[in-house]
Write an enzyme that holds these catalytic residues in place. Structure first.
Site, PDB file in Angstrom:
ATOM      1  N   GLU A  54       0.827  -1.211   0.000  1.00  0.00           N
ATOM      2  CA  GLU A  54       0.000   0.000   0.000  1.00  0.00           C
ATOM      3  C   GLU A  54       0.860   1.260   0.000  1.00  0.00           C
ATOM      4  O   GLU A  54       0.562   2.233  -0.696  1.00  0.00           O
ATOM      5  CB  GLU A  54      -0.929  -0.001   1.212  1.00  0.00           C
ATOM      6  CG  GLU A  54      -2.099  -0.958   1.100  1.00  0.00           C
ATOM      7  CD  GLU A  54      -3.047  -0.588  -0.021  1.00  0.00           C
ATOM      8  OE1 GLU A  54      -3.358   0.605  -0.179  1.00  0.00           O
ATOM      9  OE2 GLU A  54      -3.479  -1.496  -0.744  1.00  0.00           O
ATOM     10  N   CYS A  57     -24.232   3.929 -14.121  1.00  0.00           N
ATOM     11  CA  CYS A  57     -23.192   4.948 -13.908  1.00  0.00           C
ATOM     12  C   CYS A  57     -23.704   6.313 -14.359  1.00  0.00           C
ATOM     13  O   CYS A  57     -24.091   6.501 -15.516  1.00  0.00           O
ATOM     14  CB  CYS A  57     -21.932   4.572 -14.689  1.00  0.00           C
ATOM     15  SG  CYS A  57     -20.630   5.826 -14.618  1.00  0.00           S
TER      16      CYS A  57
END
Length: 377
Positions: A44, A215
């Site tokens: 990360e 969307c």
């Protein structure tokens, strides 16, 4: 045309993403499916503002050198910086080392399981904490990295620069509301994968997106407009004179950068700020200070001869994220080994050092052209 029902939220959204991830998401990244908080954390941090393809090699080298967080905590900082060199955004490396030390000192070498405790560690923000907690420990925690912001802005039609306080607060509310109670780690991985492989910044693959039918950005023809770009500000342009001294081994005079700044903890040749229109007198003053500081009196005339033609030469242009740097170089070759010179391969150096050495080679060949390079730290 079927009626547009609007975007999904909550458990319905989460369940859809989990199904998509299991069928179409990335499954072979080396930090996936490990349940190892150290490996998740390392990936990360490296993935912050860096592409997966670049991270893979660094991740493997770090794990080989430091198999556990305790190994990383025990390592000298300079070794960590050298291993990181070239990956950019060097504050991440300093925080990485500091975080490892705190995990050992405060938590007995095991990453904590709560978002709050993870956030208390150096270099771990809310999104990174959520990723570690969910991917390693199965904690229901939201994430909001760059990929996720893009997915949410497009899918829900969120307009406005995502880092603006009110917009970011709205995006965090969406993120928090959508994390499913079951398999939150798989869901968060799905969000990251969707943004990295499908809902990409340019030319997204909307036709294979699981969110296509609901969307908002696609419905409104705004996919190319969202997320709203950051308002552009002119980057400051800085000008520097740099000194490259090489001894008979090819080793280079390098100074450790101890002041807080973009290259803190790295080694660079001497360089000093100057005016973009610096004349011969200004350049001579800077070079004279180096002659006195490093005991290069025997080379003063050679340096001054180089300075004479320097104002007419092109600058080496070196672009960082928040500034644009211009360099001109003077070069000294020593016929003996010198203790102040170090092999570049044995010190953590930023990318600009290699570019300056390339410039020196061009100088010695009598062919100098303007170079432009982007360095992310």
């Amino acid at each position: 045309m079927s009626q547009f029902m609007g975007p999904l939220t909550g458990e319905l959204f989460g369940e859809l993403l989990v199904r998509w991830q299991k069928q179409h998401g990335r499954q072979t990244l080396p930090w996936q499916h490990t349940g190892d908080a150290y490996k998740v954390w390392l990936s990360e941090v490296m993935l912050q503002q860096t592409q997966v393809t670049t991270v893979l090699a660094y991740y493997a080298r770090f794990l080989q050198a430091y198999p556990t967080v305790s190994d990383l905590a025990a390592a000298p900082e300079q070794d960590v910086m050298q291993l990181w060199a070239g990956l950019g955004y060097y504050t991440r490396a300093r925080n990485l080392h500091a975080c490892a030390k705190q995990v050992v000192d405060r938590f007995g070498g095991c990453f904590p399981r709560t978002v709050a405790e993870l956030e208390s560690l150096p270099g771990i923000g809310r999104s990174t904490a959520g990723a570690i907690a969910s991917l390693a420990y199965g904690v229901r925690a939201p994430i909001l990295d760059g990929n996720v912001k893009r997915v949410f802005c497009r899918y829900y039609g969120v307009e406005g620069y995502p880092e603006q306080t009110t917009i970011k607060k709205n995006l965090w509310a969406i993120a928090d509301a959508n994390v499913p109670k079951v398999q939150p780690g798989i869901y968060n991985q799905a969000l990251m994968d969707l943004g990295a492989t499908c809902c990409v910044p340019r030319s997204p693959s909307c036709s294979v997106c699981p969110l296509m039918s609901s969307c908002v950005a696609l419905r409104k023809g705004m996919v190319g407009l969202l997320p709203t770009p950051k308002p552009k500000k002119p980057r400051p342009e800085l000008y520097f004179l740099s000194l490259i001294v090489q001894d008979e081994r090819g080793a280079v005079l390098l100074d450790l950068q101890t002041d807080k700044g973009v290259w803190q903890g790295l080694w660079t040749p001497p360089f000093e700020a100057c005016d973009g229109q610096a004349d011969l007198a200004d350049l001579t003053r800077l070079a004279s200070a180096w002659v006195d500081r490093y005991g290069l009196q025997a080379h003063r005339l050679a340096i001054e001869r180089q300075l004479t033609g320097l104002p007419g030469r092109p600058w080496l242009v070196h672009e960082l994220t928040h500034r644009k740097m211009h360099f001109r170089v003077v070069h000294v070759k020593l016929p003996v080994a010198w203790e102040l010179c170090h092999l570049v391969s044995e010190r953590p150096v930023p990318k600009i050092v290699h570019k300056l050495l390339d410039q020196v080679q061009l100088l010695t060949q009598g062919s100098v052209s303007q170079q432009n390079t982007l360095d992310l730290g």
